[in-house]
Design a protein around this motif. Structure first.
Motif, mmCIF file in Angstrom:
data_model
loop_
_atom_site.group_PDB
_atom_site.id
_atom_site.type_symbol
_atom_site.label_atom_id
_atom_site.label_comp_id
_atom_site.label_asym_id
_atom_site.label_seq_id
_atom_site.Cartn_x
_atom_site.Cartn_y
_atom_site.Cartn_z
ATOM 1 N N SER A 1 50.085 28.700 38.794
ATOM 2 C CA SER A 1 51.551 27.205 38.972
ATOM 3 C C SER A 1 50.262 26.669 38.017
ATOM 4 O O SER A 1 50.673 25.475 37.379
ATOM 5 C CB SER A 1 50.965 27.111 40.234
ATOM 6 N N TYR A 2 49.024 26.805 38.799
ATOM 7 C CA TYR A 2 48.092 25.982 37.835
ATOM 8 C C TYR A 2 48.193 26.254 36.757
ATOM 9 O O TYR A 2 48.183 24.942 36.291
ATOM 10 C CB TYR A 2 46.490 26.137 38.489
ATOM 11 N N VAL A 3 48.438 27.223 36.521
ATOM 12 C CA VAL A 3 48.339 27.325 34.578
ATOM 13 C C VAL A 3 49.720 26.594 34.185
ATOM 14 O O VAL A 3 49.485 26.368 33.197
ATOM 15 C CB VAL A 3 48.252 28.865 34.415
ATOM 16 N N ARG A 4 50.939 26.607 34.873
ATOM 17 C CA ARG A 4 52.452 26.256 34.054
ATOM 18 C C ARG A 4 51.233 24.611 33.614
ATOM 19 O O ARG A 4 52.280 23.954 33.659
ATOM 20 C CB ARG A 4 53.052 25.919 35.227
ATOM 21 N N GLU A 5 51.368 24.032 34.736
ATOM 22 C CA GLU A 5 51.139 22.422 35.683
ATOM 23 C C GLU A 5 50.263 21.857 34.161
ATOM 24 O O GLU A 5 50.671 20.882 33.611
ATOM 25 C CB GLU A 5 50.315 22.503 36.609
ATOM 26 N N ASP A 6 48.852 22.978 34.260
ATOM 27 C CA ASP A 6 47.839 22.464 32.705
ATOM 28 C C ASP A 6 48.687 23.025 31.302
ATOM 29 O O ASP A 6 48.206 21.980 30.760
ATOM 30 C CB ASP A 6 46.683 23.433 32.534
ATOM 31 N N LYS A 7 49.562 23.948 31.298
ATOM 32 C CA LYS A 7 50.270 23.822 29.946
ATOM 33 C C LYS A 7 50.806 22.654 29.966
ATOM 34 O O LYS A 7 50.823 22.252 29.420
ATOM 35 C CB LYS A 7 51.098 25.115 29.918
ATOM 36 N N ASP B 1 41.516 31.596 30.407
ATOM 37 C CA ASP B 1 40.335 32.451 31.985
ATOM 38 C C ASP B 1 40.171 31.143 32.780
ATOM 39 O O ASP B 1 38.622 31.239 32.671
ATOM 40 C CB ASP B 1 39.865 32.679 31.170
ATOM 41 N N PHE B 2 40.386 30.047 32.211
ATOM 42 C CA PHE B 2 39.461 28.515 32.968
ATOM 43 C C PHE B 2 39.758 29.359 34.691
ATOM 44 O O PHE B 2 38.317 28.968 35.384
ATOM 45 C CB PHE B 2 40.651 27.255 33.107
ATOM 46 N N TYR B 3 40.314 29.282 35.722
ATOM 47 C CA TYR B 3 41.142 29.927 37.205
ATOM 48 C C TYR B 3 40.237 31.312 36.466
ATOM 49 O O TYR B 3 40.313 32.663 36.218
ATOM 50 C CB TYR B 3 41.708 28.782 37.456
ATOM 51 N N GLN B 4 39.298 31.619 37.972
ATOM 52 C CA GLN B 4 39.556 33.074 38.242
ATOM 53 C C GLN B 4 39.500 33.727 39.674
ATOM 54 O O GLN B 4 39.199 32.766 40.476
ATOM 55 C CB GLN B 4 38.424 33.681 37.924
ATOM 56 N N ILE B 5 40.232 34.708 39.913
ATOM 57 C CA ILE B 5 40.658 34.700 41.195
ATOM 58 C C ILE B 5 39.620 35.893 41.703
ATOM 59 O O ILE B 5 39.190 37.276 41.120
ATOM 60 C CB ILE B 5 41.617 35.668 41.304
ATOM 61 N N ILE B 6 38.002 36.539 43.060
ATOM 62 C CA ILE B 6 37.548 36.883 42.867
ATOM 63 C C ILE B 6 37.519 37.388 44.811
ATOM 64 O O ILE B 6 37.599 36.399 45.125
ATOM 65 C CB ILE B 6 36.436 36.123 42.583
ATOM 66 N N PRO B 7 37.296 38.141 44.781
ATOM 67 C CA PRO B 7 37.077 38.508 45.990
ATOM 68 C C PRO B 7 36.316 37.769 47.211
ATOM 69 O O PRO B 7 35.096 37.403 46.558
ATOM 70 C CB PRO B 7 36.504 40.165 46.100
#
Length: 64
Positions: A30-36, A44-50
């Motif tokens: 959703s962040y990527v859709r909004e940014d676009k 690769d602006f955001y990353q998901i990490i444990p």
């Protein structure tokens, strides 16, 4: 169950935490859709990490 956080790759700023992998993926999408749509998309602006689990002594952390 492993929980995940979403952070900005370069700064390390945490955007969201305590998420399942599915929740984190949906939020990043959703962040990527909004940014676009705002024409500010950076790949690769955001990353998901444990999230790290605390395994130490809480008294030491709290200074008790």
């Amino acid at each position: 169950m492993t929980k995940y956080k979403i952070q900005i790759r370069e700064s390390g700023e945490v955007m969201e935490g305590g998420l399942t992998l599915i929740e984190a993926t949906e939020i990043v999408n959703s962040y990527v859709r909004e940014d676009k749509s705002d024409e500010v998309y950076i790949p690769d602006f955001y990353q998901i990490i444990p999230e790290k689990k605390f395994t130490g002594n809480l008294d030491l952390v709290l200074g008790n």
